[in-house]
Design a protein around this motif. Sequence first.
Motif, PDB file in Angstrom:
ATOM      1  N   THR A  53       0.831  -1.212   0.000  1.00  0.00           N
ATOM      2  CA  THR A  53       0.000   0.000   0.000  1.00  0.00           C
ATOM      3  C   THR A  53       0.862   1.257   0.000  1.00  0.00           C
ATOM      4  OG1 THR A  53      -1.671   1.234   1.257  1.00  0.00           O
ATOM      5  CG2 THR A  53      -0.154  -0.110   2.537  1.00  0.00           C
ATOM      6  N   GLN A 102      -7.783   8.547  10.934  1.00  0.00           N
ATOM      7  CA  GLN A 102      -7.439   8.275   9.535  1.00  0.00           C
ATOM      8  C   GLN A 102      -8.702   8.373   8.717  1.00  0.00           C
ATOM      9  OE1 GLN A 102      -5.716   4.224  10.640  1.00  0.00           O
ATOM     10  NE2 GLN A 102      -6.748   3.671   8.732  1.00  0.00           N
ATOM     11  N   GLY A 103      -8.651   7.972   7.444  1.00  0.00           N
ATOM     12  CA  GLY A 103      -9.787   8.180   6.546  1.00  0.00           C
ATOM     13  C   GLY A 103     -11.066   7.521   7.021  1.00  0.00           C
ATOM     14  N   ARG A 104     -10.966   6.274   7.472  1.00  0.00           N
ATOM     15  CA  ARG A 104     -12.194   5.564   7.834  1.00  0.00           C
ATOM     16  C   ARG A 104     -12.879   6.163   9.050  1.00  0.00           C
ATOM     17  NH1 ARG A 104      -9.009   0.038   8.119  1.00  0.00           N
ATOM     18  NH2 ARG A 104      -7.833   1.274   6.638  1.00  0.00           N
ATOM     19  N   GLU A 107     -15.055   8.606   7.434  1.00  0.00           N
ATOM     20  CA  GLU A 107     -16.152   7.895   6.751  1.00  0.00           C
ATOM     21  C   GLU A 107     -17.207   7.462   7.760  1.00  0.00           C
ATOM     22  OE1 GLU A 107     -13.966   4.737   4.934  1.00  0.00           O
ATOM     23  OE2 GLU A 107     -13.253   5.979   3.280  1.00  0.00           O
ATOM     24  N   PHE A 127     -15.091   1.750  -2.519  1.00  0.00           N
ATOM     25  CA  PHE A 127     -13.850   1.447  -1.819  1.00  0.00           C
ATOM     26  C   PHE A 127     -14.229   0.654  -0.575  1.00  0.00           C
ATOM     27  CE2 PHE A 127     -10.404   1.965   1.190  1.00  0.00           C
ATOM     28  CZ  PHE A 127      -9.406   1.369   0.423  1.00  0.00           C
ATOM     29  N   THR A 129     -13.467   0.309   2.784  1.00  0.00           N
ATOM     30  CA  THR A 129     -13.908   0.871   4.066  1.00  0.00           C
ATOM     31  C   THR A 129     -15.080   1.834   3.866  1.00  0.00           C
ATOM     32  OG1 THR A 129     -12.295   2.667   3.910  1.00  0.00           O
ATOM     33  CG2 THR A 129     -11.605   0.704   5.106  1.00  0.00           C
ATOM     34  N   ASN A 189      -9.414   4.296  -6.613  1.00  0.00           N
ATOM     35  CA  ASN A 189      -8.470   3.266  -6.187  1.00  0.00           C
ATOM     36  C   ASN A 189      -8.759   1.916  -6.857  1.00  0.00           C
ATOM     37  OD1 ASN A 189      -6.686   1.700  -4.715  1.00  0.00           O
ATOM     38  ND2 ASN A 189      -7.327   2.460  -2.724  1.00  0.00           N
ATOM     39  N   ASP A 218     -14.130  11.832  -1.880  1.00  0.00           N
ATOM     40  CA  ASP A 218     -13.062  11.131  -1.183  1.00  0.00           C
ATOM     41  C   ASP A 218     -11.779  11.722  -1.749  1.00  0.00           C
ATOM     42  OD1 ASP A 218     -11.012   9.501  -0.373  1.00  0.00           O
ATOM     43  OD2 ASP A 218     -12.218   7.677  -0.402  1.00  0.00           O
ATOM     44  N   ARG A 221      -6.666  10.894  -2.705  1.00  0.00           N
ATOM     45  CA  ARG A 221      -5.607  11.039  -3.722  1.00  0.00           C
ATOM     46  C   ARG A 221      -5.976  12.129  -4.730  1.00  0.00           C
ATOM     47  NH1 ARG A 221      -6.190   5.596  -2.807  1.00  0.00           N
ATOM     48  NH2 ARG A 221      -4.439   4.546  -1.793  1.00  0.00           N
ATOM     49  N   SER A 258      -8.048  10.518   3.830  1.00  0.00           N
ATOM     50  CA  SER A 258      -7.024   9.727   4.483  1.00  0.00           C
ATOM     51  C   SER A 258      -5.704  10.438   4.217  1.00  0.00           C
ATOM     52  CB  SER A 258      -6.988   8.308   3.920  1.00  0.00           C
ATOM     53  OG  SER A 258      -5.824   7.654   4.390  1.00  0.00           O
ATOM     54  N   LYS A 261      -2.052   9.156   2.393  1.00  0.00           N
ATOM     55  CA  LYS A 261      -1.643   9.023   0.987  1.00  0.00           C
ATOM     56  C   LYS A 261      -1.042  10.341   0.499  1.00  0.00           C
ATOM     57  CE  LYS A 261      -4.704   5.501   1.532  1.00  0.00           C
ATOM     58  NZ  LYS A 261      -5.406   5.241   2.792  1.00  0.00           N
ATOM     59  N   ARG A 408      -2.371  -5.231  -6.944  1.00  0.00           N
ATOM     60  CA  ARG A 408      -1.907  -3.844  -6.912  1.00  0.00           C
ATOM     61  C   ARG A 408      -0.466  -3.756  -6.441  1.00  0.00           C
ATOM     62  NH1 ARG A 408      -4.702   0.427  -2.873  1.00  0.00           N
ATOM     63  NH2 ARG A 408      -3.245  -0.600  -1.464  1.00  0.00           N
TER      64      ARG A 408
HETATM   65  N1  F0G Z   1     -10.536   6.088   0.625  1.00  0.00           N
HETATM   66  C1  F0G Z   1      -9.623   5.614  -0.236  1.00  0.00           C
HETATM   67  C2  F0G Z   1      -9.739   5.941  -1.684  1.00  0.00           C
HETATM   68  C3  F0G Z   1      -8.573   4.829   0.240  1.00  0.00           C
HETATM   69  O1  F0G Z   1      -7.669   4.376  -0.627  1.00  0.00           O
HETATM   70  C4  F0G Z   1      -8.492   4.542   1.622  1.00  0.00           C
HETATM   71  C5  F0G Z   1      -7.433   3.693   2.140  1.00  0.00           C
HETATM   72  C6  F0G Z   1      -9.466   5.044   2.474  1.00  0.00           C
HETATM   73  C7  F0G Z   1     -10.478   5.829   1.940  1.00  0.00           C
HETATM   74  C8  F0G Z   1      -9.466   4.765   3.955  1.00  0.00           C
HETATM   75  O2  F0G Z   1      -8.483   5.487   4.573  1.00  0.00           O
HETATM   76  O3  F0G Z   1      -6.936   3.729   5.487  1.00  0.00           O
HETATM   77  O4  F0G Z   1      -6.843   6.104   6.266  1.00  0.00           O
HETATM   78  O5  F0G Z   1      -8.734   4.664   6.916  1.00  0.00           O
HETATM   79  N2  F0G Z   1      -6.734   2.988   1.409  1.00  0.00           N
HETATM   80  C9  F0G Z   1      -5.610   2.171   1.785  1.00  0.00           C
HETATM   81  C10 F0G Z   1      -5.132   1.406   0.596  1.00  0.00           C
HETATM   82  C11 F0G Z   1      -5.836   1.298   2.958  1.00  0.00           C
HETATM   83  O6  F0G Z   1      -4.225   0.573   0.762  1.00  0.00           O
HETATM   84  O7  F0G Z   1      -5.584   1.669  -0.515  1.00  0.00           O
HETATM   85  P1  F0G Z   1      -7.708   4.959   5.899  1.00  0.00           P
END
Ligand code: F0G
Length: 460
Positions: A53, A102-104, A107, A127, A129, A189, A218, A221, A258, A261, A408
């Motif tokens: 990742t 973090q991102g989740r 969410e 995605f 989470t 993603n 979201d 990225r 999140s 990234k 990936r």
């Molecule tokens: N949204 C996207 C597009 C993500 O790629 C991720 C996490 C999250 C939300 C959640 O964020 O991990 O900070 O809680 N993606 C990681 C990955 C885990 O490997 O693609 P998070």
Amino acid sequence: MALQKRAWAEPFKIKMVEPLRMTTPPQRQQAMEEAGFNTFLLKSDDVYIDLLTDSGTSAMSDVQWAGMMLGDEAYAGSRNYYHLEEAMQRFYGYRYLVPTHQGRGAEHLLSSILIKPGDTVPGNMYFTTTRAHQERAGGTFVDIIVDEAHDPTDERPFKGNVDLNKLEALIAKVGAKRIPYVSVAVTVNMAGGQPVSMQNLKELRALTRKHGIRVILDATRAVENAWFIKQREKGYADKPVAEILKELCSYTDGCTMSGKKDLLVNIGGFLALNEWDVFEEARNLVVLFEGLHTYGGLAGRDMEAMARGMEEAVQEAHIHARIGQVEYVGEKLHALGVPIVRPVGGHAVFLDAKRFLPHLGQLEFPAQTLAAELYLEGGVRAMERGIVSAGRDAKTGQHHVPKLELVRLTFPRRVYTQAHCDVTVESVYEVFQRRKAVRGLKMTYEPKYLRFFQARFERL
Ligand code: F0G
């Protein structure tokens, strides 16, 4: 022959190194068996090149590390919170900030505030989470991404786009009142890191405004998406990435982030909003689940590193080098005839496991198998993004069967060298040459939520 300068050469030098352990094939065989053929269950010490990742795995700059020493660890009103708020408003343009671990975390807050049981949440591909939180709040996710997103060979430049016809049909079917927001990821993603065009976002804004539906981004990225807009969309070639980023956000009502990234930190995220009412509710709820509204589960130093990372993320030389490196690997593999998702996305090169291992059925887990083989071959750790990640339908209990069955190779920012990239390409190519002899897997343990993290497998 004239030598051409590599346009994406790194705009940094290396000040500190972290030694890597080299392993032998028998050691890797043992490690893989102990991990149940799931790369998530490998010990990082047993991995040579870690492309699991790009999340929380990037290298911070000296400026960010210096900022860590300026952490104000007050429980309430940390100065780093105000710095982060100011940076978010400057670069993303939203009014209100709620930091989360973090991102989740973001969410979770957003889904529990806006989604009522029975609601529908459309999005440009799921995605893991994000959808899990939408379903947990009682919503049903509906994929409204353009069809070409599901075709790894389609070369169109904006395969992350929302299909507005699909959205209109959905609004007609369930009614605008049952759609709390449209969930838009930039880049996408699960589609291979594919971008969304500015034009598409503008049209989405116009359509949702007509129906009084919110758009929540979201933005994980979004800087990478802004770079692709600069490269591929008419009228943006001469605009700074920072300006493109802000325009992109201006067509939405808020974002989940999140920070692990684009924002170049090991931990951190946030929810950003323009509506006072929703913000107020989020600020109330964050105290229950994350921490006080001025730290949201983060240390002051984490917020400082994220605020500084935000500034670095939009530097043109940085983002050029970041995406240039991913593209370098993708183009090499493509030239060798290895099936990958085209065009190469922002954060990763995605191997197309269906075409790589065409003799395996999808329930023999081709992507899971390929990720395991890649580790056995070269100590390179990748991630399954296929039927295991897709999980089961919350209502019927059946497997979601995604069209894309991918592995990936995700690149942390500012971490690996070009030689690491070459070793990765060589390892993939070795597996490719012996692909016909590769056997599939069967699942022997399946967790209830987000099964890909902890599921175990055995060789068929
Ligand atoms: N949204 C996207 C597009 C993500 O790629 C991720 C996490 C999250 C939300 C959640 O964020 O991990 O900070 O809680 N993606 C990681 C990955 C885990 O490997 O693609 P998070």
